[in-house]
Every structure is written in structure tokens, then in C-alpha cells.
Design a protein around this motif. Structure first.
Motif, PDB file in Angstrom:
ATOM      1  N   MET A 280      12.558 -47.999  33.867  1.00  0.00           N
ATOM      2  CA  MET A 280      13.702 -47.627  34.671  1.00  0.00           C
ATOM      3  C   MET A 280      14.535 -46.538  34.000  1.00  0.00           C
ATOM      4  O   MET A 280      15.012 -45.638  34.667  1.00  0.00           O
ATOM      5  N   TRP A 281      14.721 -46.620  32.687  1.00  0.00           N
ATOM      6  CA  TRP A 281      15.522 -45.606  32.005  1.00  0.00           C
ATOM      7  C   TRP A 281      14.897 -44.224  32.040  1.00  0.00           C
ATOM      8  O   TRP A 281      15.624 -43.234  32.222  1.00  0.00           O
ATOM      9  N   PRO A 282      13.581 -44.076  31.878  1.00  0.00           N
ATOM     10  CA  PRO A 282      13.019 -42.715  31.984  1.00  0.00           C
ATOM     11  C   PRO A 282      13.222 -42.102  33.369  1.00  0.00           C
ATOM     12  O   PRO A 282      13.538 -40.910  33.474  1.00  0.00           O
ATOM     13  N   LYS A 283      13.073 -42.905  34.419  1.00  0.00           N
ATOM     14  CA  LYS A 283      13.334 -42.381  35.769  1.00  0.00           C
ATOM     15  C   LYS A 283      14.806 -42.027  35.935  1.00  0.00           C
ATOM     16  O   LYS A 283      15.141 -41.045  36.593  1.00  0.00           O
ATOM     17  N   SER A 284      15.681 -42.803  35.340  1.00  0.00           N
ATOM     18  CA  SER A 284      17.107 -42.510  35.420  1.00  0.00           C
ATOM     19  C   SER A 284      17.444 -41.208  34.711  1.00  0.00           C
ATOM     20  O   SER A 284      18.244 -40.409  35.209  1.00  0.00           O
ATOM     21  N   LEU A 285      16.838 -41.000  33.549  1.00  0.00           N
ATOM     22  CA  LEU A 285      17.091 -39.753  32.818  1.00  0.00           C
ATOM     23  C   LEU A 285      16.604 -38.535  33.583  1.00  0.00           C
ATOM     24  O   LEU A 285      17.319 -37.524  33.668  1.00  0.00           O
ATOM     25  N   ILE A 286      15.407 -38.615  34.129  1.00  0.00           N
ATOM     26  CA  ILE A 286      14.898 -37.473  34.876  1.00  0.00           C
ATOM     27  C   ILE A 286      15.698 -37.278  36.164  1.00  0.00           C
ATOM     28  O   ILE A 286      15.898 -36.147  36.613  1.00  0.00           O
ATOM     29  N   ALA A 287      16.192 -38.366  36.741  1.00  0.00           N
ATOM     30  CA  ALA A 287      17.010 -38.246  37.949  1.00  0.00           C
ATOM     31  C   ALA A 287      18.337 -37.570  37.648  1.00  0.00           C
ATOM     32  O   ALA A 287      18.776 -36.694  38.393  1.00  0.00           O
ATOM     33  N   ILE A 288      18.962 -37.939  36.544  1.00  0.00           N
ATOM     34  CA  ILE A 288      20.267 -37.368  36.211  1.00  0.00           C
ATOM     35  C   ILE A 288      20.128 -35.920  35.744  1.00  0.00           C
ATOM     36  O   ILE A 288      20.766 -35.013  36.284  1.00  0.00           O
ATOM     37  N   ILE A 289      19.291 -35.685  34.762  1.00  0.00           N
ATOM     38  CA  ILE A 289      19.170 -34.338  34.189  1.00  0.00           C
ATOM     39  C   ILE A 289      18.399 -33.408  35.123  1.00  0.00           C
ATOM     40  O   ILE A 289      18.846 -32.299  35.422  1.00  0.00           O
ATOM     41  N   GLY A 290      17.242 -33.851  35.580  1.00  0.00           N
ATOM     42  CA  GLY A 290      16.451 -33.013  36.473  1.00  0.00           C
ATOM     43  C   GLY A 290      17.143 -32.780  37.805  1.00  0.00           C
ATOM     44  O   GLY A 290      17.071 -31.692  38.368  1.00  0.00           O
ATOM     45  N   GLY A 291      17.824 -33.802  38.310  1.00  0.00           N
ATOM     46  CA  GLY A 291      18.566 -33.645  39.556  1.00  0.00           C
ATOM     47  C   GLY A 291      19.706 -32.661  39.428  1.00  0.00           C
ATOM     48  O   GLY A 291      19.968 -31.876  40.338  1.00  0.00           O
ATOM     49  N   CYS A 292      20.396 -32.689  38.308  1.00  0.00           N
ATOM     50  CA  CYS A 292      21.486 -31.738  38.074  1.00  0.00           C
ATOM     51  C   CYS A 292      20.951 -30.315  37.992  1.00  0.00           C
ATOM     52  O   CYS A 292      21.499 -29.397  38.608  1.00  0.00           O
ATOM     53  N   LEU A 293      19.885 -30.116  37.222  1.00  0.00           N
ATOM     54  CA  LEU A 293      19.299 -28.783  37.111  1.00  0.00           C
ATOM     55  C   LEU A 293      18.782 -28.273  38.451  1.00  0.00           C
ATOM     56  O   LEU A 293      18.969 -27.100  38.794  1.00  0.00           O
ATOM     57  N   LEU A 294      18.147 -29.144  39.201  1.00  0.00           N
ATOM     58  CA  LEU A 294      17.626 -28.754  40.505  1.00  0.00           C
ATOM     59  C   LEU A 294      18.756 -28.435  41.477  1.00  0.00           C
ATOM     60  O   LEU A 294      18.685 -27.463  42.231  1.00  0.00           O
ATOM     61  N   SER A 295      19.803 -29.218  41.453  1.00  0.00           N
ATOM     62  CA  SER A 295      20.952 -28.965  42.319  1.00  0.00           C
ATOM     63  C   SER A 295      21.602 -27.626  41.992  1.00  0.00           C
ATOM     64  O   SER A 295      21.922 -26.850  42.892  1.00  0.00           O
ATOM     65  N   ILE A 296      21.776 -27.344  40.717  1.00  0.00           N
ATOM     66  CA  ILE A 296      22.372 -26.064  40.311  1.00  0.00           C
ATOM     67  C   ILE A 296      21.477 -24.910  40.718  1.00  0.00           C
ATOM     68  O   ILE A 296      21.946 -23.885  41.236  1.00  0.00           O
ATOM     69  N   SER A 297      20.187 -25.059  40.521  1.00  0.00           N
ATOM     70  CA  SER A 297      19.255 -23.989  40.857  1.00  0.00           C
ATOM     71  C   SER A 297      19.215 -23.724  42.362  1.00  0.00           C
ATOM     72  O   SER A 297      19.206 -22.565  42.796  1.00  0.00           O
ATOM     73  N   LEU A 298      19.194 -24.780  43.158  1.00  0.00           N
ATOM     74  CA  LEU A 298      19.167 -24.594  44.612  1.00  0.00           C
ATOM     75  C   LEU A 298      20.477 -23.999  45.131  1.00  0.00           C
ATOM     76  O   LEU A 298      20.468 -23.172  46.049  1.00  0.00           O
ATOM     77  N   MET A 299      21.589 -24.380  44.550  1.00  0.00           N
ATOM     78  CA  MET A 299      22.859 -23.787  44.965  1.00  0.00           C
ATOM     79  C   MET A 299      22.935 -22.311  44.568  1.00  0.00           C
ATOM     80  O   MET A 299      23.492 -21.494  45.295  1.00  0.00           O
ATOM     81  N   LEU A 300      22.359 -21.961  43.440  1.00  0.00           N
ATOM     82  CA  LEU A 300      22.300 -20.554  43.051  1.00  0.00           C
ATOM     83  C   LEU A 300      21.421 -19.768  44.011  1.00  0.00           C
ATOM     84  O   LEU A 300      21.732 -18.622  44.352  1.00  0.00           O
ATOM     85  N   ASN A 301      20.336 -20.388  44.485  1.00  0.00           N
ATOM     86  CA  ASN A 301      19.508 -19.745  45.510  1.00  0.00           C
ATOM     87  C   ASN A 301      20.324 -19.444  46.754  1.00  0.00           C
ATOM     88  O   ASN A 301      20.232 -18.347  47.318  1.00  0.00           O
ATOM     89  N   LEU A 302      21.094 -20.422  47.201  1.00  0.00           N
ATOM     90  CA  LEU A 302      21.911 -20.215  48.387  1.00  0.00           C
ATOM     91  C   LEU A 302      22.978 -19.149  48.164  1.00  0.00           C
ATOM     92  O   LEU A 302      23.315 -18.405  49.082  1.00  0.00           O
ATOM     93  N   ASN A 303      23.513 -19.067  46.958  1.00  0.00           N
ATOM     94  CA  ASN A 303      24.505 -18.032  46.671  1.00  0.00           C
ATOM     95  C   ASN A 303      23.907 -16.635  46.737  1.00  0.00           C
ATOM     96  O   ASN A 303      24.597 -15.687  47.077  1.00  0.00           O
ATOM     97  N   PHE A 304      22.643 -16.512  46.428  1.00  0.00           N
ATOM     98  CA  PHE A 304      21.993 -15.207  46.554  1.00  0.00           C
ATOM     99  C   PHE A 304      21.701 -14.856  48.012  1.00  0.00           C
ATOM    100  O   PHE A 304      21.680 -13.693  48.386  1.00  0.00           O
ATOM    101  N   ILE A 305      21.468 -15.864  48.829  1.00  0.00           N
ATOM    102  CA  ILE A 305      21.071 -15.629  50.223  1.00  0.00           C
ATOM    103  C   ILE A 305      22.279 -15.416  51.140  1.00  0.00           C
ATOM    104  O   ILE A 305      22.232 -14.558  52.021  1.00  0.00           O
ATOM    105  N   PHE A 306      23.343 -16.175  50.951  1.00  0.00           N
ATOM    106  CA  PHE A 306      24.488 -16.107  51.863  1.00  0.00           C
ATOM    107  C   PHE A 306      25.159 -14.741  51.820  1.00  0.00           C
ATOM    108  O   PHE A 306      25.403 -14.194  50.744  1.00  0.00           O
ATOM    109  N   PRO A 307      25.520 -14.196  52.988  1.00  0.00           N
ATOM    110  CA  PRO A 307      26.169 -12.879  53.023  1.00  0.00           C
ATOM    111  C   PRO A 307      27.697 -12.960  52.984  1.00  0.00           C
ATOM    112  O   PRO A 307      28.370 -12.031  53.401  1.00  0.00           O
ATOM    113  N   PHE A 308      28.262 -14.080  52.513  1.00  0.00           N
ATOM    114  CA  PHE A 308      29.708 -14.261  52.515  1.00  0.00           C
ATOM    115  C   PHE A 308      30.332 -13.674  51.252  1.00  0.00           C
ATOM    116  O   PHE A 308      29.654 -13.217  50.343  1.00  0.00           O
TER     117      PHE A 308
END
Length: 83
Positions: free
Chosen positions: A1-29
Motif C-alpha cells: 500500500m505504501w509504494p502505491k501511495s508514494l507513486i500516487a502522491i509524487i507521480g500524481g503531483c508531477l503529472l498534474s503540474i505537467s498537464l497544467m503546463l500543457n494547458l498553459n501553452f495551449i490556451f490563448p488567454f
């Protein structure tokens, strides 16, 4: 359970930041609007990725899920940052 929790917290944060950066490049605002949209959507996206990782069968499966989305997203970000 702890390894899945670690990958969920750290990997989820990195993925969230990366996807939001993608949207910042795409949005024309303006910059402030893009930052506000990123602020509003990044935390629910992070929670969704964490739930997605918790729903996987093992640590390796959770790691594959996060990595399969993070690598193309990071490549997209690198393309826009370099180019």
C-alpha cells in the motif's frame, strides 16, 4: 500500500503540474487567466490521478499508468520550452 501511495502522491503531483503546463501553452488567454485556470484545475486533477493510482493492482501497474501519461506530457512541454 505504501509504494502505491508514494507513486500516487509524487507521480500524481508531477503529472498534474505537467498537464497544467500543457494547458498553459495551449490556451490563448492572458497570463493571469491561464494561471487562475491552472490553479482551479490542478488540485482536482491531482486527486483524480491519485485515485487512478490507488485503483491499480500493484506498484508497477501504478507506475506504468503515471509514466505512460507523464512522458508524452513532458515531451510536449519540452517541445514548447525549447522551440
Amino acid at each position: 500500500m505504501w509504494p502505491k501511495s508514494l507513486i500516487a502522491i509524487i507521480g500524481g503531483c508531477l503529472l498534474s503540474i505537467s498537464l497544467m503546463l500543457n494547458l498553459n501553452f495551449i490556451f490563448p488567454f492572458e497570463v493571469d487567466t491561464r494561471l487562475f485556470i491552472g490553479l482551479l484545475f490542478s488540485f482536482p486533477l491531482w486527486v483524480g490521478v491519485m485515485v487512478w493510482c490507488y485503483a491499480s493492482d500493484s506498484f508497477k501497474h501504478a507506475l506504468k499508468r503515471c509514466t505512460a501519461l507523464f512522458i508524452p506530457s513532458a515531451m510536449f512541454n519540452a517541445f514548447f520550452l525549447i522551440g
